[in-house]
Design a protein around this motif. Sequence first.
Motif, PDB file in Angstrom:
ATOM      1  N   TYR A 383       0.470  -0.918  -0.303  1.00 54.62           N
ATOM      2  CA  TYR A 383       0.291   0.226   0.552  1.00 54.62           C
ATOM      3  C   TYR A 383       0.656   1.156  -0.281  1.00 54.62           C
ATOM      4  N   VAL A 387      -2.846   5.569   2.717  1.00 55.31           N
ATOM      5  CA  VAL A 387      -3.764   5.047   2.831  1.00 55.31           C
ATOM      6  C   VAL A 387      -3.589   5.262   4.948  1.00 55.31           C
ATOM      7  N   THR A 439      -4.702   6.803  -3.037  1.00 52.72           N
ATOM      8  CA  THR A 439      -4.214   5.712  -2.444  1.00 52.72           C
ATOM      9  C   THR A 439      -3.749   5.076  -3.766  1.00 52.72           C
ATOM     10  N   ILE A 441      -3.865   0.046  -2.773  1.00 50.98           N
ATOM     11  CA  ILE A 441      -3.634  -0.778  -2.359  1.00 50.98           C
ATOM     12  C   ILE A 441      -3.376  -2.435  -3.491  1.00 50.98           C
TER      13      ILE A 441
END
Length: 451
Positions: A383, A387, A439, A441
């Motif tokens: 990540y 985050v 972000t 992920i």
Amino acid sequence: MTPPTRPQPRQPLSDDTAPDRPPLPTAVSDPARLAAVRRTGLLDTAPEEPFDRLTRLAASLLGTPFVFVTVVDATRSFWKSSTGFDDIDPEKRQTPVEQSFCRYVIDADAELVVTDARADPRTHDNPSIELTGVAAWAGFPVHSVDGHVLGTFSAMATAPREWTPRDIEVLRTLSHAAAGEIALRDALHEARAATQRAEHAATQASTLALTLQESLLPARLPQIPGVRVAARYRRGVGGDEVLGDFYDVFPSTRSAWAAVVGDVSGKGPRAAKTTALARYTLRAAAARSSIPSHNLATLNTALREWYTDDSQYLTAVYATLRVNDTGVNVQVSCGGHDPALVRRADGTIETLGRYGLVLGWLPEPPLRDQRVQLHPGDSLLLYTDGVTEARRPTDRALFGIDRLRQVLADTTDADAEQLAAAVETAVLDFTGHQPGDDTAILALHVPALPD
């Protein structure tokens, strides 16, 4: 050792000197293709570092003195970039299209790999064999955004040579990088034009940034035998410029796979170009090594060579996965990036990877590898700091690593898709669906064995 013959540009053969010249493929003179070539604005221009760095990188990885980025119109193959040829005069950086191996690539819209040009039936009668000394040649098409072949990314040798699978992957990857550079220029040109049209400037700029950002991410994630993969990417609220968060999954050596998540400093066109450089460099490096720290070191060198006037930094976490009889062996290295997290089948959370040093700063940053075995039911999470550094609007509190670990621990019996979705949902809920930063992920899960 006799030095290799330097390729020499030639004037087009006249009808008097070459009456038996073979006809050119119709694809070479296709009006739509020629229009796409003209739109690039690259013909008859001086060498430029973004392309020269790609040819230098290819020459270093392949060990061949001659590498070219060519743009081909109806009459000549123009060398926008070349190694092994120092003349910067645009008039001397070209060969007649009849002599160019690029015409075969344009005709087939596919790569051409020639071990021995004299013995290959496709090329044995090409004048370049005598005129420039080409003996082995490998080239890949460089496409425009609308699919036309603009030219090639190619390597040449003056003696017969067997091109290895690694050589082919390097050329394929860097041909995509050259096409990406051209596409980025085209997109930036459109962006400048859009800003001059005041009526829709803001909307168009935002849409363009989103399109550019999506082009820097993989169109689809590959299927890895024995591993489930899922990703989430979300732009920060209010951002109209391209930022540098990225992720990628691609094959490596000896049946291994690589997964990477990174974060480039800055924003806008410069961040976009650095993101593209990072993805293509890591893919090329993975074709010859599966050791994460080695490949991050290759990227570090590329960053320092690419940005000689002004430094550009990035952080990245790189994982190599190799499936075995008991699960998946994972090796991780971090370049100034948050370590990966492992969620065991029983909910236990482990940290994988040492923080390391940001890439692009020092010539030889300390990079270490850490290894772990994932068993059925285990997951791996990569990540970006979008985050952990997400903020709650009411009190500006950080989401933080502890909250992320708790989300993973609470997400039991989840596959990769559910795990990535759980992290994204937790961040969105925490920020009131107003995340301030991008972000990225990436979740990888080893399916549990059936009862």
